[in-house]
Design a protein around this motif. Structure first.
Motif, PDB file in Angstrom:
ATOM      1  N   SER A   9       0.828  -1.210   0.000  1.00  0.00           N
ATOM      2  CA  SER A   9       0.000   0.000   0.000  1.00  0.00           C
ATOM      3  C   SER A   9       0.862   1.259   0.000  1.00  0.00           C
ATOM      4  CB  SER A   9      -0.979  -0.007   1.171  1.00  0.00           C
ATOM      5  OG  SER A   9      -0.286  -0.094   2.392  1.00  0.00           O
ATOM      6  N   SER A  10       2.031   1.192   0.592  1.00  0.00           N
ATOM      7  CA  SER A  10       2.928   2.353   0.616  1.00  0.00           C
ATOM      8  C   SER A  10       3.526   2.660  -0.757  1.00  0.00           C
ATOM      9  CB  SER A  10       4.050   2.132   1.629  1.00  0.00           C
ATOM     10  OG  SER A  10       4.822   1.003   1.266  1.00  0.00           O
ATOM     11  N   GLU A  11       3.369   1.733  -1.714  1.00  0.00           N
ATOM     12  CA  GLU A  11       3.928   1.900  -3.059  1.00  0.00           C
ATOM     13  C   GLU A  11       2.872   2.267  -4.102  1.00  0.00           C
ATOM     14  OE1 GLU A  11       7.481  -1.388  -2.824  1.00  0.00           O
ATOM     15  OE2 GLU A  11       5.409  -2.117  -3.024  1.00  0.00           O
ATOM     16  N   LEU A  12       1.621   2.436  -3.674  1.00  0.00           N
ATOM     17  CA  LEU A  12       0.544   2.656  -4.633  1.00  0.00           C
ATOM     18  C   LEU A  12       0.690   3.954  -5.408  1.00  0.00           C
ATOM     19  CD1 LEU A  12      -2.517   1.274  -2.658  1.00  0.00           C
ATOM     20  CD2 LEU A  12      -1.479   0.314  -4.727  1.00  0.00           C
ATOM     21  N   GLU A  13       1.165   5.001  -4.769  1.00  0.00           N
ATOM     22  CA  GLU A  13       1.321   6.258  -5.503  1.00  0.00           C
ATOM     23  C   GLU A  13       2.419   6.138  -6.561  1.00  0.00           C
ATOM     24  OE1 GLU A  13       1.078   9.961  -3.478  1.00  0.00           O
ATOM     25  OE2 GLU A  13      -0.507   9.228  -2.149  1.00  0.00           O
ATOM     26  N   MET A  14       3.484   5.385  -6.267  1.00  0.00           N
ATOM     27  CA  MET A  14       4.528   5.140  -7.256  1.00  0.00           C
ATOM     28  C   MET A  14       3.960   4.327  -8.427  1.00  0.00           C
ATOM     29  SD  MET A  14       8.292   3.324  -6.682  1.00  0.00           S
ATOM     30  CE  MET A  14       8.085   3.599  -4.938  1.00  0.00           C
ATOM     31  N   ILE A  48      16.274  -3.766 -10.077  1.00  0.00           N
ATOM     32  CA  ILE A  48      17.190  -3.328  -9.025  1.00  0.00           C
ATOM     33  C   ILE A  48      16.352  -2.628  -7.956  1.00  0.00           C
ATOM     34  CG2 ILE A  48      19.341  -2.126  -8.470  1.00  0.00           C
ATOM     35  CD1 ILE A  48      20.092  -2.540 -11.468  1.00  0.00           C
ATOM     36  N   THR A  49      16.370  -1.304  -7.880  1.00  0.00           N
ATOM     37  CA  THR A  49      15.600  -0.617  -6.834  1.00  0.00           C
ATOM     38  C   THR A  49      14.455   0.220  -7.399  1.00  0.00           C
ATOM     39  OG1 THR A  49      17.093   1.289  -6.901  1.00  0.00           O
ATOM     40  CG2 THR A  49      17.612  -0.473  -5.319  1.00  0.00           C
ATOM     41  N   LYS A  50      14.143   0.075  -8.689  1.00  0.00           N
ATOM     42  CA  LYS A  50      13.124   0.900  -9.319  1.00  0.00           C
ATOM     43  C   LYS A  50      11.931   0.056  -9.772  1.00  0.00           C
ATOM     44  CE  LYS A  50      12.376   4.278 -12.889  1.00  0.00           C
ATOM     45  NZ  LYS A  50      12.960   5.285 -13.723  1.00  0.00           N
ATOM     46  N   MET A  51      10.723   0.485  -9.383  1.00  0.00           N
ATOM     47  CA  MET A  51       9.523  -0.192  -9.853  1.00  0.00           C
ATOM     48  C   MET A  51       9.318   0.155 -11.323  1.00  0.00           C
ATOM     49  SD  MET A  51       5.509   0.080  -8.638  1.00  0.00           S
ATOM     50  CE  MET A  51       5.942   0.122  -6.917  1.00  0.00           C
ATOM     51  N   VAL A  52       9.100  -0.879 -12.159  1.00  0.00           N
ATOM     52  CA  VAL A  52       8.887  -0.648 -13.584  1.00  0.00           C
ATOM     53  C   VAL A  52       7.522  -1.139 -14.066  1.00  0.00           C
ATOM     54  CG1 VAL A  52      11.344  -0.608 -14.162  1.00  0.00           C
ATOM     55  CG2 VAL A  52      10.074  -2.781 -14.261  1.00  0.00           C
ATOM     56  N   GLY A  53       6.762  -1.776 -13.181  1.00  0.00           N
ATOM     57  CA  GLY A  53       5.449  -2.249 -13.592  1.00  0.00           C
ATOM     58  C   GLY A  53       4.687  -2.840 -12.436  1.00  0.00           C
ATOM     59  N   PHE A  54       3.403  -3.090 -12.685  1.00  0.00           N
ATOM     60  CA  PHE A  54       2.549  -3.650 -11.638  1.00  0.00           C
ATOM     61  C   PHE A  54       1.335  -4.315 -12.271  1.00  0.00           C
ATOM     62  CE2 PHE A  54       0.875   0.517 -12.477  1.00  0.00           C
ATOM     63  CZ  PHE A  54      -0.499   0.306 -12.503  1.00  0.00           C
TER      64      PHE A  54
END
Length: 148
Positions: A9-14, A48-54
């Motif tokens: 949930s803390s990553e939803l805005e990203m 690595i440390t970057k979200m690229v999809g969901f």
């Protein structure tokens, strides 16, 4: 290197920022933020440390609906979406989900090709489902059985 794990949930805005980059007509932030909880299986792809999809998936009894799957434009055409979808299918099978449903824009040829390769079947057309530059665009409703 890519890793697939639960979308927190803390990553939803990203993730919503990725949706804005990847969709011509992203949905409302409030709706996006509401798509979490016990009825959802939401996954993310990290490079690595970057979200690229969901992927956002709602589960109701023995069926699931893929509500959104987005890969950031800079990470597209590298098999990231395929990996995410295969991981999602595997997790849904572990939860005894029988069928995965989704809709896709008629004009989204790359996504349609991926879904066809992964044994999704066209069930029907939903007329005027998506907003488009001129009016509305049809959606193909697809389904895939997750059991033998």
């Amino acid at each position: 290197m890519q890793t697939i794990s639960p979308l927190l949930s803390s990553e939803l805005e990203m993730a919503y920022a990725i949706a804005q980059a990847g969709h011509r007509y992203p949905g409302q932030l409030e709706t996006f933020l509401a798509q979490q909880g016990h009825a959802y299986l939401n996954l993310k792809v990290m490079e690595i440390t970057k979200m690229v999809g969901f992927a956002i998936t709602q589960i109701v009894q023995d069926e699931a609906s893929l509500l959104d799957l987005v890969i950031h434009p800079v990470a597209q055409r590298r098999g990231v979406g395929r990996q995410l979808l295969l991981a999602l299918i595997e997790q849904l099978q572990r939860r005894s989900v029988q069928t995965l449903w989704l809709e896709v824009r008629i004009s989204n040829a790359p996504a349609r090709a991926l879904y066809q390769q992964l044994s999704f079947n066209e069930v029907f057309v939903r007329s005027g489902y998506y907003p488009a530059e001129k009016g509305r665009e049809d959606a193909l409703i697809l389904a895939r059985a997750l059991t033998d």
